[in-house]
Design a protein around this motif. Structure first.
Motif, PDB file in Angstrom:
ATOM      1  N   GLY A  55       0.768  -1.237   0.000  1.00  0.00           N
ATOM      2  CA  GLY A  55       0.000   0.000   0.000  1.00  0.00           C
ATOM      3  C   GLY A  55       0.792   1.275   0.000  1.00  0.00           C
ATOM      4  O   GLY A  55       0.246   2.337   0.314  1.00  0.00           O
ATOM      5  N   CYS A  56       2.080   1.222  -0.346  1.00  0.00           N
ATOM      6  CA  CYS A  56       2.916   2.428  -0.338  1.00  0.00           C
ATOM      7  C   CYS A  56       3.568   2.624  -1.700  1.00  0.00           C
ATOM      8  O   CYS A  56       3.355   1.848  -2.622  1.00  0.00           O
ATOM      9  CB  CYS A  56       4.016   2.300   0.722  1.00  0.00           C
ATOM     10  N   LYS A  57       4.349   3.682  -1.806  1.00  0.00           N
ATOM     11  CA  LYS A  57       5.285   3.833  -2.907  1.00  0.00           C
ATOM     12  C   LYS A  57       6.644   3.330  -2.421  1.00  0.00           C
ATOM     13  O   LYS A  57       6.961   3.449  -1.240  1.00  0.00           O
ATOM     14  CB  LYS A  57       5.381   5.289  -3.358  1.00  0.00           C
ATOM     15  N   TYR A  58       7.451   2.824  -3.363  1.00  0.00           N
ATOM     16  CA  TYR A  58       8.705   2.199  -2.970  1.00  0.00           C
ATOM     17  C   TYR A  58       9.852   2.716  -3.832  1.00  0.00           C
ATOM     18  O   TYR A  58       9.746   2.788  -5.050  1.00  0.00           O
ATOM     19  CB  TYR A  58       8.608   0.674  -3.102  1.00  0.00           C
ATOM     20  N   VAL A  59      10.936   3.065  -3.168  1.00  0.00           N
ATOM     21  CA  VAL A  59      12.162   3.473  -3.853  1.00  0.00           C
ATOM     22  C   VAL A  59      13.202   2.400  -3.588  1.00  0.00           C
ATOM     23  O   VAL A  59      13.506   2.097  -2.429  1.00  0.00           O
ATOM     24  CB  VAL A  59      12.676   4.834  -3.342  1.00  0.00           C
ATOM     25  N   VAL A  60      13.716   1.793  -4.638  1.00  0.00           N
ATOM     26  CA  VAL A  60      14.744   0.772  -4.473  1.00  0.00           C
ATOM     27  C   VAL A  60      16.023   1.243  -5.157  1.00  0.00           C
ATOM     28  O   VAL A  60      15.982   1.987  -6.141  1.00  0.00           O
ATOM     29  CB  VAL A  60      14.296  -0.592  -5.044  1.00  0.00           C
ATOM     30  N   THR A  61      17.146   0.841  -4.614  1.00  0.00           N
ATOM     31  CA  THR A  61      18.430   1.220  -5.190  1.00  0.00           C
ATOM     32  C   THR A  61      19.175  -0.017  -5.656  1.00  0.00           C
ATOM     33  O   THR A  61      19.115  -1.074  -5.026  1.00  0.00           O
ATOM     34  CB  THR A  61      19.303   1.972  -4.170  1.00  0.00           C
ATOM     35  N   ILE A  62      19.853   0.130  -6.777  1.00  0.00           N
ATOM     36  CA  ILE A  62      20.708  -0.934  -7.284  1.00  0.00           C
ATOM     37  C   ILE A  62      22.129  -0.396  -7.388  1.00  0.00           C
ATOM     38  O   ILE A  62      22.346   0.808  -7.526  1.00  0.00           O
ATOM     39  CB  ILE A  62      20.221  -1.468  -8.644  1.00  0.00           C
TER      40      ILE A  62
END
Length: 222
Positions: A68-75
């Motif tokens: 139910g959220c927005k997600y920021v992922v890093t690579i």
């Protein structure tokens, strides 16, 4: 590298609150890490609640994350990630990797013995091959790839945040701000004069956020 994104997100979210950017001792006061918070005396339901939007840090894989959220992922380059992970454990004197022989050596520095080199670390820990309790880096990245077109997931490249190319760093922070709904995207459809005015409006925020995403800044607030 997820901490760099958390630091940048805090800089962006602070723009929409009355709190001063960087007014904290540890990043987790404003970007709580729920799995660690109570161990370090932080209530994730309270700390950071004055900021909008709320930002939380997590190491969970996307298949296990809170819905139910927005997600920021890093690579990040996997080889550099492995070395960074290895050095982190050494710096923290994690017992499976470091044995402290004496409090101080003859040169006045900590006298330690490494119990495995980086190659052994890769083979014998879950970082590459995974385990019943921890996903491998490849499982994380495979899930990110499956979510490339998901509108609620933003993928950022760690190397872009530490790039010496200022434009490259600023563009990524602006992208993060737009994803979080803090920086307006309307200027992209306006003429050049309005575009420059919009850039001027957010340049201070973006510049401060860039300064909060450096390794030296994060080292002082972790």
């Amino acid at each position: 590298h997820e901490t760099a994104a958390a630091a940048a997100a805090d800089g962006v979210e602070s723009s929409s609150s009355s709190s001063s950017i960087g007014g904290f001792e540890t990043l987790y006061e404003v970007v709580p890490w729920p799995m660690l918070s109570y161990d370090i005396g932080i209530d994730p339901n309270v700390h950071g609640s004055e900021l909008t939007p709320r930002v939380f840090k997590s190491h969970l894989r996307m298949a296990s994350i809170y819905p139910g959220c927005k997600y920021v992922v890093t690579i990040r380059d996997p080889a550099r990630t492995a070395i960074s992970f290895y050095n982190f454990f050494i710096a923290k004197r994690v017992p499976f990797l470091v044995e402290e022989e004496n409090a101080l050596g003859d040169d006045g520095k900590d006298d330690i013995r490494l119990l495995m080199d980086v190659s052994t670390f890769l083979v014998e820990t879950p970082f590459v091959r995974g385990s019943d309790h921890r996903a491998s880096i490849w499982e994380y990245y495979a899930e990110y790839h499956a979510l490339l077109d998901c509108p609620n997931v933003l993928m950022l490249v760690y190397e872009d945040f530490i790039s010496n190319d200022e434009t490259r760093r600023m563009d990524n922070i602006r992208l993060l701000g737009k994803f979080m709904g803090v920086v307006s995207d309307d200027d992209s459809n306006n003429d050049n004069n309005n575009h420059e005015a919009a850039d001027d409006q957010y340049y201070g925020l973006i510049a401060r956020t860039a300064s909060m995403s450096t390794k030296s800044y994060m080292a002082r607030h972790m």
